[in-house]
Write an enzyme that holds these catalytic residues in place. Sequence first.
Site, PDB file in Angstrom:
ATOM      1  N   PRO A   2      47.912  44.822 -14.862  1.00 24.57           N
ATOM      2  CA  PRO A   2      47.112  44.808 -15.981  1.00 24.57           C
ATOM      3  C   PRO A   2      47.890  45.713 -16.874  1.00 24.57           C
ATOM      4  O   PRO A   2      48.194  46.981 -16.551  1.00 24.57           O
ATOM      5  CB  PRO A   2      45.730  45.303 -15.809  1.00 24.57           C
ATOM      6  CG  PRO A   2      45.630  45.068 -14.404  1.00 24.57           C
ATOM      7  CD  PRO A   2      46.626  45.174 -13.790  1.00 24.57           C
ATOM      8  N   GLU A   3      48.178  45.301 -18.184  1.00 21.43           N
ATOM      9  CA  GLU A   3      48.586  46.021 -19.367  1.00 21.43           C
ATOM     10  C   GLU A   3      47.904  46.711 -20.416  1.00 21.43           C
ATOM     11  O   GLU A   3      46.515  46.325 -20.149  1.00 21.43           O
ATOM     12  CB  GLU A   3      49.931  45.274 -19.859  1.00 21.43           C
ATOM     13  CG  GLU A   3      50.976  44.989 -18.795  1.00 21.43           C
ATOM     14  CD  GLU A   3      52.104  44.188 -19.244  1.00 21.43           C
ATOM     15  OE1 GLU A   3      52.549  44.316 -20.413  1.00 21.43           O
ATOM     16  OE2 GLU A   3      52.500  43.481 -18.337  1.00 21.43           O
ATOM     17  N   LYS A  58      47.633  52.110 -19.995  1.00 18.80           N
ATOM     18  CA  LYS A  58      47.004  51.113 -19.107  1.00 18.80           C
ATOM     19  C   LYS A  58      45.934  51.836 -18.163  1.00 18.80           C
ATOM     20  O   LYS A  58      45.406  51.188 -17.441  1.00 18.80           O
ATOM     21  CB  LYS A  58      48.127  50.794 -18.074  1.00 18.80           C
ATOM     22  CG  LYS A  58      49.484  50.028 -18.547  1.00 18.80           C
ATOM     23  CD  LYS A  58      50.412  49.750 -17.632  1.00 18.80           C
ATOM     24  CE  LYS A  58      51.823  49.422 -18.085  1.00 18.80           C
ATOM     25  NZ  LYS A  58      52.788  49.240 -16.964  1.00 18.80           N
ATOM     26  N   ARG A 150      68.841  55.550 -28.835  1.00 23.51           N
ATOM     27  CA  ARG A 150      68.375  55.125 -27.685  1.00 23.51           C
ATOM     28  C   ARG A 150      69.132  53.968 -27.029  1.00 23.51           C
ATOM     29  O   ARG A 150      69.141  52.985 -27.746  1.00 23.51           O
ATOM     30  CB  ARG A 150      66.807  54.733 -27.801  1.00 23.51           C
ATOM     31  CG  ARG A 150      66.256  54.883 -26.368  1.00 23.51           C
ATOM     32  CD  ARG A 150      64.884  54.801 -26.346  1.00 23.51           C
ATOM     33  NE  ARG A 150      64.213  55.155 -25.153  1.00 23.51           N
ATOM     34  CZ  ARG A 150      63.762  56.097 -24.746  1.00 23.51           C
ATOM     35  NH1 ARG A 150      63.749  57.341 -25.586  1.00 23.51           N
ATOM     36  NH2 ARG A 150      63.330  56.197 -23.320  1.00 23.51           N
ATOM     37  N   ARG A 259      63.885  43.478 -12.827  1.00 26.14           N
ATOM     38  CA  ARG A 259      62.595  43.010 -13.289  1.00 26.14           C
ATOM     39  C   ARG A 259      62.836  41.739 -13.676  1.00 26.14           C
ATOM     40  O   ARG A 259      63.572  41.333 -14.272  1.00 26.14           O
ATOM     41  CB  ARG A 259      62.061  43.916 -14.330  1.00 26.14           C
ATOM     42  CG  ARG A 259      61.752  45.416 -14.199  1.00 26.14           C
ATOM     43  CD  ARG A 259      61.139  46.099 -15.444  1.00 26.14           C
ATOM     44  NE  ARG A 259      60.779  47.410 -15.299  1.00 26.14           N
ATOM     45  CZ  ARG A 259      59.525  47.880 -14.950  1.00 26.14           C
ATOM     46  NH1 ARG A 259      58.559  46.852 -15.083  1.00 26.14           N
ATOM     47  NH2 ARG A 259      59.079  49.193 -14.820  1.00 26.14           N
TER      48      ARG A 259
END
Length: 269
Positions: A2-3, A58, A150, A259
Amino acid sequence: MPELPEMENYRILLSQRIIGKLITKVSVSREKSLNVSAEDFINRIQSEKIQSIERRAKYLLFYLTNGNVLLLHLMLGGWMFYGTERQKPERTVQVKLSFGDQHLFFIGLRLGYLHIFSHEAVNQELADLGPEPLDENFTNEDFLDLVKNRRGRIKTTLVNQKFLSGIGNRYSDEIAWHAQLLPERKMNELEDQESTQLFKSIRFVLELGAKNGGYMDQPLFEGDTKTGSYNDRTYVYNHEGQSCKRCGTLITKKEVSSRKTFYCKGCQT
């Protein structure tokens, strides 16, 4: 796992049902899901009321009237159900909070946990989290400052909880698709207008996900038709080989930094 949208949906629905209610009984069948002994956990919670429920990233935070805070992280496979014993799904329950004949069942907490802290300690526990992307005080200018210099990829940067809190594997792909950016693009190579669009897409997709109950497979309570409704609205996640909703190109799946990642080669640049 779950996010942000899933946990925000839980926060809203549970707030309507258990705030102000007395916890009449606490049952623990898996002590490893806690950070204290089951006896200590029960003694600190039983006969208290839920004062408020907040979400951070989360996590869900259940504030009790005695000053203690329950910190929930469902991790992979965790979920909740609220209802009577008769309504309870045929699943193993690790922790149960009872409110008379209604119960909040914590299910699948093999990797997840329900810990108890003081106010000060829970703030320290969450101190390393990045900004909340849906916070009204978090602006596009703040985001541009964050992404400046970044070097990480869009995918890996979005799921970094120290960068922004609450985004995981699924919504990072949805956001990149909405922004029309390839998930492998480097953040510091984005033009300002691309970074601005990424910020707008983050807000749009997370708000859409929360509004439509996230993607959880199981309802929170009997008759719950909201939880999981976002599954019918996803753009690319788990759509490998299907046509892109924007340009018709077949959706691609590949691994980005270990991922699984879904994107469209046709309209993401």
